[in-house]
Every structure is written in structure tokens, then in C-alpha cells.
Design a protein around this motif. Structure first.
Motif, mmCIF file in Angstrom:
data_model
loop_
_atom_site.group_PDB
_atom_site.id
_atom_site.type_symbol
_atom_site.label_atom_id
_atom_site.label_comp_id
_atom_site.label_asym_id
_atom_site.label_seq_id
_atom_site.Cartn_x
_atom_site.Cartn_y
_atom_site.Cartn_z
ATOM 1 N N ASN A 233 5.355 6.160 -18.635
ATOM 2 C CA ASN A 233 4.761 6.197 -17.080
ATOM 3 C C ASN A 233 4.246 4.970 -16.588
ATOM 4 O OD1 ASN A 233 4.757 9.520 -16.198
ATOM 5 N ND2 ASN A 233 4.108 9.220 -18.248
ATOM 6 N N ALA A 234 4.549 3.828 -17.417
ATOM 7 C CA ALA A 234 4.057 2.493 -17.021
ATOM 8 C C ALA A 234 4.510 1.986 -15.814
ATOM 9 C CB ALA A 234 4.262 1.413 -18.139
ATOM 10 N N SER A 235 5.523 2.423 -15.248
ATOM 11 C CA SER A 235 6.110 1.836 -14.275
ATOM 12 C C SER A 235 5.571 2.389 -12.957
ATOM 13 C CB SER A 235 7.799 1.756 -14.044
ATOM 14 O OG SER A 235 8.186 3.236 -14.112
ATOM 15 N N TRP A 236 5.275 3.559 -13.053
ATOM 16 C CA TRP A 236 4.553 4.487 -11.967
ATOM 17 C C TRP A 236 3.316 4.100 -11.601
ATOM 18 C CZ3 TRP A 236 8.418 6.444 -14.596
ATOM 19 C CH2 TRP A 236 9.675 6.901 -13.933
ATOM 20 N N LEU A 237 2.610 3.732 -13.007
ATOM 21 C CA LEU A 237 1.016 3.504 -12.986
ATOM 22 C C LEU A 237 0.787 2.166 -12.644
ATOM 23 C CD1 LEU A 237 -0.015 4.824 -16.572
ATOM 24 C CD2 LEU A 237 -0.813 5.688 -14.387
ATOM 25 N N ALA A 238 1.684 1.104 -12.960
ATOM 26 C CA ALA A 238 1.534 -0.258 -12.426
ATOM 27 C C ALA A 238 1.729 -0.244 -11.127
ATOM 28 C CB ALA A 238 2.647 -1.044 -13.307
ATOM 29 N N GLY A 239 3.033 0.549 -10.535
ATOM 30 C CA GLY A 239 3.168 0.453 -8.917
ATOM 31 C C GLY A 239 2.284 0.862 -8.380
ATOM 32 N N SER A 240 1.606 1.956 -8.798
ATOM 33 C CA SER A 240 0.405 2.797 -7.907
ATOM 34 C C SER A 240 -0.950 1.767 -7.958
ATOM 35 C CB SER A 240 -0.158 4.009 -8.665
ATOM 36 O OG SER A 240 1.112 4.926 -8.681
ATOM 37 N N ALA A 241 -1.304 1.267 -9.122
ATOM 38 C CA ALA A 241 -2.257 0.500 -9.047
ATOM 39 C C ALA A 241 -2.481 -0.766 -8.253
ATOM 40 C CB ALA A 241 -2.851 0.030 -10.627
ATOM 41 N N LEU A 242 -1.381 -1.526 -8.468
ATOM 42 C CA LEU A 242 -1.204 -2.663 -7.715
ATOM 43 C C LEU A 242 -0.830 -2.321 -6.255
ATOM 44 C CD1 LEU A 242 0.997 -4.712 -9.929
ATOM 45 C CD2 LEU A 242 -1.454 -5.168 -9.699
ATOM 46 N N THR A 243 -0.406 -1.256 -5.772
ATOM 47 C CA THR A 243 -0.011 -0.804 -4.409
ATOM 48 C C THR A 243 -1.471 -0.507 -3.696
ATOM 49 O OG1 THR A 243 2.166 -0.172 -4.973
ATOM 50 C CG2 THR A 243 1.184 0.705 -2.810
ATOM 51 N N ILE A 244 -2.300 0.064 -4.562
ATOM 52 C CA ILE A 244 -3.679 0.257 -4.232
ATOM 53 C C ILE A 244 -4.438 -0.710 -3.521
ATOM 54 C CG2 ILE A 244 -5.785 1.132 -4.864
ATOM 55 C CD1 ILE A 244 -4.484 3.310 -6.282
ATOM 56 N N PHE A 245 -4.386 -1.850 -4.501
ATOM 57 C CA PHE A 245 -5.126 -3.067 -4.321
ATOM 58 C C PHE A 245 -4.373 -3.857 -2.747
ATOM 59 C CE2 PHE A 245 -4.818 -7.878 -4.714
ATOM 60 C CZ PHE A 245 -6.158 -8.051 -4.735
ATOM 61 N N LEU A 246 -3.140 -3.741 -2.803
ATOM 62 C CA LEU A 246 -2.725 -4.312 -1.694
ATOM 63 C C LEU A 246 -2.992 -3.464 -0.128
ATOM 64 C CD1 LEU A 246 0.858 -5.544 -2.804
ATOM 65 C CD2 LEU A 246 -1.314 -6.853 -2.387
ATOM 66 N N ASP A 247 -3.184 -2.078 -0.308
ATOM 67 C CA ASP A 247 -3.236 -1.214 0.556
ATOM 68 C C ASP A 247 -4.571 -1.495 0.892
ATOM 69 O OD1 ASP A 247 -0.821 -0.192 1.188
ATOM 70 O OD2 ASP A 247 -1.191 1.490 -0.217
ATOM 71 N N VAL A 248 -5.573 -1.650 -0.006
ATOM 72 C CA VAL A 248 -7.022 -1.833 0.587
ATOM 73 C C VAL A 248 -7.153 -3.245 1.298
ATOM 74 C CG1 VAL A 248 -9.199 -2.756 -0.438
ATOM 75 C CG2 VAL A 248 -8.035 -0.568 -1.571
ATOM 76 N N ILE A 249 -6.448 -4.058 1.017
ATOM 77 C CA ILE A 249 -6.166 -5.583 1.866
ATOM 78 C C ILE A 249 -5.857 -5.135 3.180
ATOM 79 C CG2 ILE A 249 -4.982 -7.899 2.053
ATOM 80 C CD1 ILE A 249 -4.949 -8.008 -0.790
ATOM 81 N N VAL A 250 -4.991 -4.388 3.494
ATOM 82 C CA VAL A 250 -4.392 -4.054 4.746
ATOM 83 C C VAL A 250 -5.852 -3.326 5.496
ATOM 84 C CG1 VAL A 250 -3.057 -2.610 5.975
ATOM 85 C CG2 VAL A 250 -2.186 -3.748 4.110
ATOM 86 N N LEU A 251 -6.358 -2.330 4.931
ATOM 87 C CA LEU A 251 -7.602 -1.724 5.447
ATOM 88 C C LEU A 251 -8.539 -2.622 5.669
ATOM 89 C CD1 LEU A 251 -7.675 1.802 3.614
ATOM 90 C CD2 LEU A 251 -6.775 1.273 5.920
ATOM 91 N N PHE A 252 -8.646 -3.654 4.921
ATOM 92 C CA PHE A 252 -9.911 -4.888 5.181
ATOM 93 C C PHE A 252 -9.308 -5.633 6.444
ATOM 94 C CE2 PHE A 252 -10.991 -9.270 4.952
ATOM 95 C CZ PHE A 252 -12.139 -9.264 4.805
ATOM 96 N N GLN A 253 -8.096 -5.851 6.912
ATOM 97 C CA GLN A 253 -7.445 -6.473 7.795
ATOM 98 C C GLN A 253 -8.143 -5.495 9.001
ATOM 99 O OE1 GLN A 253 -3.269 -6.934 6.759
ATOM 100 N NE2 GLN A 253 -3.780 -9.181 6.871
ATOM 101 N N PHE A 254 -7.684 -4.452 9.035
ATOM 102 C CA PHE A 254 -8.219 -3.448 9.942
ATOM 103 C C PHE A 254 -9.637 -3.500 10.335
ATOM 104 C CE2 PHE A 254 -4.095 -1.005 9.129
ATOM 105 C CZ PHE A 254 -3.851 -0.442 10.464
ATOM 106 N N SER A 255 -10.320 -3.690 9.301
ATOM 107 C CA SER A 255 -12.093 -3.435 9.584
ATOM 108 C C SER A 255 -12.306 -4.794 10.027
ATOM 109 C CB SER A 255 -12.691 -3.522 8.252
ATOM 110 O OG SER A 255 -12.384 -2.005 7.746
ATOM 111 N N TYR A 256 -11.651 -6.028 9.778
ATOM 112 C CA TYR A 256 -12.016 -7.230 10.148
ATOM 113 C C TYR A 256 -11.747 -7.479 11.574
ATOM 114 C CZ TYR A 256 -11.629 -12.349 10.908
ATOM 115 O OH TYR A 256 -11.787 -13.654 11.419
#
Length: 271
Positions: A233-256
Motif C-alpha cells: 500500500n506504499a503508493s497510496w500511503l505516500a500519495g495521501s501523506a504528501l497530498t495532505i501536506f499540499l492541501d494544507v498549503i492551499v488552506l493556508f493560502q485561503f487563511s492568509y
């Protein structure tokens, strides 16, 4: 005999993740409809996401996953197509009313229709907090309810399909391609947000994506931490973890940008 606690928790988290992915597209589709514009989205974001969903669907079919998972993959692909249709339809509609406005470049200023919001319009913090709290409650309740229904239905377990080495490699390749696409799709959207200030973009899209990826990754880890299982399940785990990181950046942009909008309004600065 009742299933082990880890299996139960993994199932609840899995169903919660599924609830997130079913509704993840809805906020943006509604946002586009209400604004009569799809220019808040990076067109590359949607195209790359579509490739990710298509490879995910192909992998699910080849791997012989449950019909429900294949149908969900088809549903995700359909939602991507709806977003693309909205973007191009509203561009075509706007060009009929504003001949001098070029909508071929995706960096065109947003919200050109009569349904546009004022740029200085800010949703109260309490309303935002209530919306997201309600979303989290929905996900948890849906996960528990779906788990309860599924656990009360006796389903005959079928042995997993055994694939040849070449087919296994193809399925893994599709999984990694899908993960890379989900991850890479955020980059053009983050870049676009720097010029559009996140206007026309629904933050709930990324909030549900974070919840969906987090609960999905947790459902895998809770079920088993054995090396072979994690490697599979490494591909799905890696994709999920890194995508969360980038989505947090997008939400930070909203807040900023929300913070900057409030500051400008307080100082009476016209945009």
C-alpha cells in the motif's frame, strides 16, 4: 465471533474516508454554479486530477476490486469531467457577453459574471467554524453508520485474485501514477492561487480531501503495520501523506488572503 478492534477501527476509518470522497467535489461544483464561473480552478489541476482518477479506475478494474470501488472510481472521473465542463461552459458564456475579455489564458481575472461576489466580502469566523465542525461530524457519523450497516450484513468472503507478475507490476504502476498525479495536481493550483487570491475556489474541497486522505491512510496503518502490507500500500500511503501536506498549503493560502482582505477593509484600502 467479533472482529479484532484494529479491524473494526480500520473499517470505520475506511468508511469515513469514503464519505469524504463522495462529497469532496460538491463544494466546488456548487461554487462554480453560484458564481457562474470556473476560473477559481487551475485547468491543469483538474486535468492532472482526471488522469489520476482514470489510472486509479483502471488499476481498480485490473486488480479485481469490489464493484463498489470501481463504481466510485467511475464517479470520481465523472466529477472531474463535470468540473471541466463547467470551466469551459462558463468561459464560453462569458465570452458571449464580454467580447473584449479573453478567457483562453487561465490567469484571466475571476468572477466576471453578474453573480460575482465582492472581493472584500468575508465569511464570519463563527460561520466557518460551524461549517467545518458540521463537516467533521458528518464524516464521523457516516463512517460509524456505514460500518454498523456493513458489519450487520453477512458477506461471503472471496479469496483475493492472484495476478501474474507482469499484471501485478502494471497494477502497481497505475497506483503510483495515480498517486503522483494526485500530488502533482496541487502544484498548478497553488501557483494560480497566488494571482487569484483563492477567489472562486471552495476551501471545503481541500478540507474534505485532507480528511479523506488522513482517514484512508490511518485505516491502512491501523489494520496492520507489517512490512509486506505497508509495501503493498506504499503508493497510496505516500500519495495521501504528501497530498495532505499540499492541501494544507492551499488552506493556508485561503487563511492568509482572508486575513489580508480583512486588513485592507479595516484600513479602507480599495482593491
Amino acid at each position: 465471533m467479533s472482529p479484532p478492534f484494529n479491524d473494526t477501527l480500520s473499517s470505520i476509518l475506511g468508511w469515513s474516508s469514503l464519505a469524504c470522497w463522495i462529497v469532496v467535489y460538491s463544494p466546488q461544483i456548487y461554487e462554480n454554479y453560484s458564481l457562474q464561473s470556473g476560473e477559481g480552478l487551475s485547468i491543469f489541476f483538474v486535468y492532472i486530477w482526471l488522469i489520476g482518477d482514470t489510472t486509479n479506475l483502471a488499476g481498480a478494474i485490473l486488480a479485481g476490486l469490489l464493484p463498489t470501488m470501481i463504481l466510485l472510481g467511475a464517479y470520481y472521473t465523472l466529477c472531474d469531467l463535470i468540473l471541466l465542463i463547467q470551466v469551459y461552459y462558463y468561459r464560453w458564456k462569458a465570452s458571449n457577453y464580454q467580447v473584449t475579455t479573453s478567457l483562453e489564458d487561465e490567469e484571466t481575472p475571476l468572477l466576471i459574471s453578474g453573480h460575482s461576489r465582492r472581493k472584500d466580502e468575508v465569511t464570519p469566523k463563527k460561520t466557518i467554524a460551524l461549517q467545518y465542525a458540521s463537516a467533521m461530524v458528518f464524516v464521523v457519523v457516516t463512517g460509524l453508520l456505514a460500518w454498523w450497516i456493513s458489519s450487520s450484513i453477512e458477506v461471503e468472503e472471496k479469496p483475493p485474485l492472484r495476478h501474474s507478475t507482469s499484471m501485478a507490476w502494471i497494477i502497481q504502476s497505475l497506483g503510483w501514477t495515480s498517486a503522483v498525479c494526485y500530488l502533482g495536481s496541487r502544484i498548478p493550483q497553488i501557483i494560480k492561487n497566488s494571482s487569484t487570491r483563492c477567489e472562486g475556489l471552495a476551501p471545503a474541497l481541500f478540507f474534505f480531501s485532507i480528511l479523506g486522505n488522513a482517514t484512508y491512510a490511518l485505516s491502512i496503518c491501523v489494520k496492520s503495520m507489517e512490512k509486506d502490507y505497508l509495501v503493498t500500500n506504499a503508493s497510496w500511503l505516500a500519495g495521501s501523506a504528501l497530498t495532505i501536506f499540499l492541501d494544507v498549503i492551499v488552506l493556508f493560502q485561503f487563511s492568509y488572503y482572508r486575513y489580508m482582505t480583512i486588513k485592507r477593509a479595516e484600513h479602507g484600502v480599495c482593491q
